[in-house]
Design an enzyme around this catalytic site. Sequence first.
Site, PDB file in Angstrom:
ATOM      1  CB  THR A   1      -0.920   0.019   1.228  1.00  0.00           C
ATOM      2  OG1 THR A   1      -1.896  -1.001   1.053  1.00  0.00           O
ATOM      3  CG2 THR A   1      -1.626   1.357   1.366  1.00  0.00           C
TER       4      THR A   1
ATOM      5  CE  LYS B   1      -5.675  -0.561   1.463  1.00  0.00           C
ATOM      6  NZ  LYS B   1      -4.504  -1.125   2.064  1.00  0.00           N
TER       7      LYS B   1
ATOM      8  CE  LYS C   1      -0.619   6.264   5.547  1.00  0.00           C
ATOM      9  NZ  LYS C   1       0.162   5.045   5.382  1.00  0.00           N
TER      10      LYS C   1
END
Lengths: 292, 292, 292, 292
Positions: free
Chosen positions: A98, A173, A241
């Site tokens: 990721t 995502k 985040k």
Amino acid sequence: MEKVEVGFLGLGIMGKAMAMNLLRHGFKVTVWNRTVSKCDELVEHGASIGESPAAVIKKCKYTIGMLSDPAAALSVVFDKNGVLEAVSSGKGYIDMSTVDADTSSNISEAITAKGGFFIEAPVSGSKKPAEDGQLIILAAGEKALYEEAIPLFDVLGKKSFFLGQVGNGAKMKLVVNMIMGSMMNAFSEGLVLADKSGLSQNTLLDVLDLGGMANPMFRMKGPAMIQSSYSPQFPLKHQQKDMRLALALGDETAVSMPVAAAANEAFKKARSMGLGDLDFSAVFETVKHLKG
Amino acid sequence: MEKVEVGFLGLGIMGKAMAMNLLRHGFKVTVWNRTVSKCDELVEHGASIGESPAAVIKKCKYTIGMLSDPAAALSVVFDKNGVLEAVSSGKGYIDMSTVDADTSSNISEAITAKGGFFIEAPVSGSKKPAEDGQLIILAAGEKALYEEAIPLFDVLGKKSFFLGQVGNGAKMKLVVNMIMGSMMNAFSEGLVLADKSGLSQNTLLDVLDLGGMANPMFRMKGPAMIQSSYSPQFPLKHQQKDMRLALALGDETAVSMPVAAAANEAFKKARSMGLGDLDFSAVFETVKHLKG
Amino acid sequence: MEKVEVGFLGLGIMGKAMAMNLLRHGFKVTVWNRTVSKCDELVEHGASIGESPAAVIKKCKYTIGMLSDPAAALSVVFDKNGVLEAVSSGKGYIDMSTVDADTSSNISEAITAKGGFFIEAPVSGSKKPAEDGQLIILAAGEKALYEEAIPLFDVLGKKSFFLGQVGNGAKMKLVVNMIMGSMMNAFSEGLVLADKSGLSQNTLLDVLDLGGMANPMFRMKGPAMIQSSYSPQFPLKHQQKDMRLALALGDETAVSMPVAAAANEAFKKARSMGLGDLDFSAVFETVKHLKG
Amino acid sequence: MEKVEVGFLGLGIMGKAMAMNLLRHGFKVTVWNRTVSKCDELVEHGASIGESPAAVIKKCKYTIGMLSDPAAALSVVFDKNGVLEAVSSGKGYIDMSTVDADTSSNISEAITAKGGFFIEAPVSGSKKPAEDGQLIILAAGEKALYEEAIPLFDVLGKKSFFLGQVGNGAKMKLVVNMIMGSMMNAFSEGLVLADKSGLSQNTLLDVLDLGGMANPMFRMKGPAMIQSSYSPQFPLKHQQKDMRLALALGDETAVSMPVAAAANEAFKKARSMGLGDLDFSAVFETVKHLKG
């Protein structure tokens, strides 16, 4: 790609489960990890070891990377004895870490410049789905490589998506995680309101689970939250985040998202309370009555 | 209560479906509706007609009310020939309308003062679940009456909850609808962000439906929203009213709910854009790029 | 530093007014601007012209930079014939541009490495205060240079602050602009609420101006806003950028700021409506009733 | 109305200061207060005492009410020996209490029905401005009575406004207090951000006080806030109530106010922390880093 040799870089919690899955389904897998001892269990199940990322790339036509963060993802590619040294025409590199869209683009350009093929393929799902081959795979980049990698994705995930150009996997995502973060706040507010209004939080969980909003996240996390138990599945600081990055994406594209912004500030409040390493459901604590 | 005579006041979309269900399951039902013609179809299926709410109460040991709003719920009880005139010791009145806690308390006190029993039992679910006997029933008030009414609730709903004192049914419904409203905003923001970031909204729906946040509401409303289609299942102005009332409940109990507050302002923005009579998913329009 | 030779790089609206001020107060000024013609008026008033930033630095002990954005501020220092080529021991460079803390640190390190002295000194105030020597100067960096520059700051501003290490000037400006942006939203919401509640917006302005919240910004911008007039003093897109950066600063320091976050989303909504180049008071438009 | 006999009902902190002012300026004043002893000081300065609100009304052509809340304002009018019993054609009643629009309307209708004249005239300003005759008076209702009352308002306030129909005074006050509450949150967020970013909060106050946002509220409350000192000038719970009512007004008129809504939730958070009786600047505490 039937049962071809596959390289695998990075054997953290996720990577190990994924590589094991590939072995179980008959793929030959050559693994590499910065800490070599993490390779042991896989070797017992039939994996080979590569000395370096470059060595793995040299040996295998397709190599998967599953690193912990953007810095590690870059390092494995650009450092000495890294992926880039061995990439050549026809090699395929599939980065399932990721990372942000920029990191992905940097890796993509470097590999493509040397004749290799690249896709990013971040996943949705944590340890359990990784072990069970039930991940959701958000792939983007070189379409031909995606198509060749489908037999791998069929083993690793319950579903893979091809989303177009490099960066789109990362963006998808972020969008999903942003919705998740706002939902978690909505859920937390409802649980506290129920409690302070004299209603049973457990009954609220039951009512929610029977209706149009019933979802696995409420079902799985709700009972633990009521117990103030926040064993980290997905750390709050990482969720915050991702909300920050999703809001930044909305800034680029001039999309005003007041609910996500309010949720992000609640996660920041949780961080200021020292809850960043707990599960992101710990944002529940910010809604409760606090002492100054 | 096996197949006893049951009264039913109010034959709107919901009430008609519920009364029909009771008939289908062998209950004798005596109905009343302000507009008498709405009784015809039920009479064809075996219902009797009562001349007034008072007449229905006199005839039946248990009577259900399913009125459109607080004003109607009060009127059917307190007006001439209303419920209150006929209530006496041993009679049970079950108000399944969606009303606020104060309205419910007023009705409860009046009926109890005359020796009757009262429960409020608002439902979660719209027309289809009402027809299918799949409602979720949020009951509160006199426990003995709730227990006697279980055979009725077994027919009308897939699950009933007893929530304690009068008012708790109304409060539970507000909490649930508040979570729903915030989730709808989170969903809308995600859909617009996906689109403006170059991602397919349909793919986002697919990804969401495979993961931990998969829920019937996203699944059912998402495709219509992408088409800017907002046929009202639950009107936006009612959703906004429920968020306002939930926030007011949070005001009484000093629960700070920044995400619900942001969602409420988005629904108000939608109202200011003239979207109040559309489905509450039309809040999606407020997230899109607008012209001044 | 009494009437010493001062260099001045960058003659935009602000820079020109400031350099003119210095000339008026008896300083010898050597100017440079990318577009040379902009120097003409200053030359008429007694300024000399430098061929390049390096030439100006070579000639003057103290040089002020007043560039339009971080890219320009970096370019004037690091490009060929830039500041850095000529900086040497004892030279002082005072960057009064509004840039982020990172940009400022980069410039500071480069200049210090060559033996020069550096302060950042962004200003609060726009064209009019620049002409009148009424700026507020937020200086940070090498304290000795700050003290030597006080005679310059006395001419340029009504007050200068020394805020410590490089970056603090930029941060102070972000904090101030964040408060400004939230206040502008509070003001806009109040104006619309007054109007829709049947009150006179002009009367609201009068009431506000007599009470504890009376401030020059409401006084100056209010009447224009009521006329939907947004002639850009400070463009909305720059205000929104500053709010984004202030929120990012809050992210680093785990400060939850729900009101600033809500205000930022309103400015983003304004950008999505195409209002980014108007004055930041145009956020007023987002509060009005819109058409979808 | 030159030096006519004036009635004055309610001698709390505000009422006493105002009545004293009228005496000082040569008006004959007849006072009434529920606790009679509070009249003593005024009697020493020349006031007469009325036995009841009705007695005061009977004696005076014009009577001012300055009660603590809506309940007291209603009680003084509608209770036995209240204003209403003595009101007759030509009498003027001026309610300067801060009440909601509905309360004001009820009083207005009752007085008008008996031939009396009514204006509401809530004030902006606290104890000190009341003593100094520096209040801002927001009058609405019967215009003729407003005009006759101007000599009184000239003594009590620095400025009076006539705002039209009854209710508009209350509404204007809500709008002003809503802006004040949002500003206080903006200010608090800025102060905490400064501190956590390594900047001096006192310097921030100095910078703000020199610029376009300089206002008496920041100037007076800032230094105390930095000391965590919140001696109540205007209790936080009252400020939050006014924000709630302003948001309710925005609900009626479909005005979306995301910044005020976020500020309101912060005040609610402060209430949940037990800060409701402190000054409304105590919302500052909610922005600081908290412990769970």
